[in-house]
Write an enzyme that holds these catalytic residues in place. Structure first.
Site, PDB file in Angstrom:
ATOM      1  N   CYS A 228       0.816  -1.219   0.000  1.00 23.69           N
ATOM      2  CA  CYS A 228       0.000   0.000   0.000  1.00 23.69           C
ATOM      3  C   CYS A 228       0.850   1.270   0.000  1.00 23.69           C
ATOM      4  CB  CYS A 228      -0.932   0.005   1.206  1.00 23.69           C
ATOM      5  SG  CYS A 228      -0.074   0.004   2.802  1.00 23.69           S
ATOM      6  N   HIS A 265      -1.493  11.238  16.027  1.00 23.06           N
ATOM      7  CA  HIS A 265      -2.048  10.500  14.890  1.00 23.06           C
ATOM      8  C   HIS A 265      -0.971   9.567  14.328  1.00 23.06           C
ATOM      9  CE1 HIS A 265      -4.205   9.674  11.163  1.00 23.06           C
ATOM     10  NE2 HIS A 265      -3.110  10.009  10.496  1.00 23.06           N
ATOM     11  N   HIS A 268      -4.268   4.527  10.154  1.00 22.09           N
ATOM     12  CA  HIS A 268      -5.594   3.904  10.222  1.00 22.09           C
ATOM     13  C   HIS A 268      -5.429   2.388  10.270  1.00 22.09           C
ATOM     14  CE1 HIS A 268      -6.478   7.909   8.551  1.00 22.09           C
ATOM     15  NE2 HIS A 268      -7.666   7.780   9.122  1.00 22.09           N
ATOM     16  N   ASP A 272      -8.175  -5.704   5.831  1.00 26.66           N
ATOM     17  CA  ASP A 272      -7.711  -6.451   4.649  1.00 26.66           C
ATOM     18  C   ASP A 272      -6.289  -6.970   4.842  1.00 26.66           C
ATOM     19  OD1 ASP A 272      -6.349  -4.077   4.615  1.00 26.66           O
ATOM     20  OD2 ASP A 272      -6.986  -3.455   2.608  1.00 26.66           O
ATOM     21  N   ARG A 281      -4.841  -4.703   9.296  1.00 26.05           N
ATOM     22  CA  ARG A 281      -3.695  -3.999   8.695  1.00 26.05           C
ATOM     23  C   ARG A 281      -3.607  -2.614   9.311  1.00 26.05           C
ATOM     24  NH1 ARG A 281      -3.374  -0.381   4.157  1.00 26.05           N
ATOM     25  NH2 ARG A 281      -5.504  -0.982   3.523  1.00 26.05           N
ATOM     26  N   CYS A 283      -2.074   0.568   9.037  1.00 29.87           N
ATOM     27  CA  CYS A 283      -1.392   1.346   8.002  1.00 29.87           C
ATOM     28  C   CYS A 283      -0.861   2.623   8.664  1.00 29.87           C
ATOM     29  CB  CYS A 283      -2.386   1.665   6.889  1.00 29.87           C
ATOM     30  SG  CYS A 283      -1.678   2.524   5.484  1.00 29.87           S
TER      31      CYS A 283
END
Length: 309
Positions: A228, A265, A268, A272, A281, A283
């Site tokens: 990704c 932060h 997310h 998947d 996952r 990310c």
């Protein structure tokens, strides 16, 4: 789904505590490893069974190492047949396993605690021989009796698992400490460009820490190539590490991941990921991470985290 059985004194408090741990999906209380195949609460002294908590947990969400480390924070591992105000063989401490594959992990954590304390532990460490479900009134006792006796501080589930505290610097300090991109990501939920992180294709053994506080966030064993463009992990290093928030920005419905201590932060979490590891996952923006190699953990003040390897 896996199971582990832990004896830590009165099983009411043990159940009340572990029910609050992310990844624990079911608990019961009962009597284990006595000298008969049956017993009850009144017969424990004669049958030599120990008050025990049965924990069913999702190993893709919480490590057995974490459950055991939490267990050792709850008990006095040097106290023989006594925990809190309860005295007797039925209140002895113990770890009872059903899966032989767990033995190495149990022994690793056991030795870690013994070396840390510097004395021989009196905690039993053996295979589960039998587990007899306790009477109904014992099950979820503190849920039904909130003011009931408990030798365990249930709010301690929210205390740091390791001794070190991680705090967020003042904003002015943070601006001078971080790059513009690191600051914007951590404080204003910005996102780095895909395939721009040095950690996107990085698989050395070690831990990934928060650039804001220095707290460990992820373990190298849980990193995978998601294709990704951002570093991806199947789970955080500990369940206490991150918090989750609904994010409806940019016309999307997502789950935002923030570090629990300072609410920086991180990225997310999606569903998947690798199915064999729970399909999650994480990310994560690589710019929010720093890497500490396994062989440098002690040098950089993360000695206790070696137990997770």
């Amino acid at each position: 789904m896996k199971k582990i059985y832990l004896a830590g004194g009165c099983f009411w408090g043990m159940q009340g505590y572990f029910k609050r741990v992310l990844g624990v999906v079911n608990t019961t209380v009962g009597y284990a490893n006595g000298n008969t195949s049956n017993t009850n609460y009144r017969a424990l002294k004669e049958t030599d069974h120990v008050e025990t908590l049965e924990i069913e947990y999702n190993q893709n969400l919480v490590r057995l190492e974490e459950l055991l480390l939490r267990f050792f924070k709850l008990i006095d591992p040097l106290s023989l047949n006594k925990q809190g105000g309860d005295i007797g063989r039925q209140y002895r401490t113990g770890i009872y396993y059903v899966d032989e594959n767990d033995v190495n992990i149990i022994n690793k954590v056991y030795d870690f605690i013994e070396n840390k304390i510097g004395e021989k532990l009196v905690v039993e460490n053996e295979k589960l021989k039998e587990y007899i479900l306790a009477e109904d009134y014992h099950q979820d006792y503190l849920d039904k009796n909130p003011d009931g006796y408990c030798h365990i501080n249930l709010s301690s589930v929210y205390e740091p698992l390791f001794d070190k505290e991680y705090t967020k610097p003042e904003i002015e300090v943070l601006r001078s400490k971080l790059s513009n991109l690191e600051f914007e990501i951590s404080q204003n939920s910005a996102t780095e460009r895909p395939f721009s992180s040095e950690f996107e294709d990085h698989y050395e053994e070690g831990i990934y820490i928060n650039v804001v506080t220095g707290e460990p966030l992820f373990l190298s064993y849980d990193k995978f190539d998601a294709g990704c463009g951002w570093p991806s992990f199947t789970r955080p290093i500990l369940t206490e590490t991150v918090n989750f928030y609904e994010d409806n920005s940019h016309g999307m419905n997502r789950i935002e991941v923030k570090s629990a201590k300072d609410l920086a932060h991180l990225g997310h979490v999606f569903t998947d990921g690798p199915k064999a590891k729970g399909s999650l996952r994480y990310c994560i923006n690589g710019s929010i991470l720093r890497f500490v190699p396994k062989d440098k953990l002690e040098e950089y003040g993360y000695k206790e985290y070696i137990v997770l390897f």
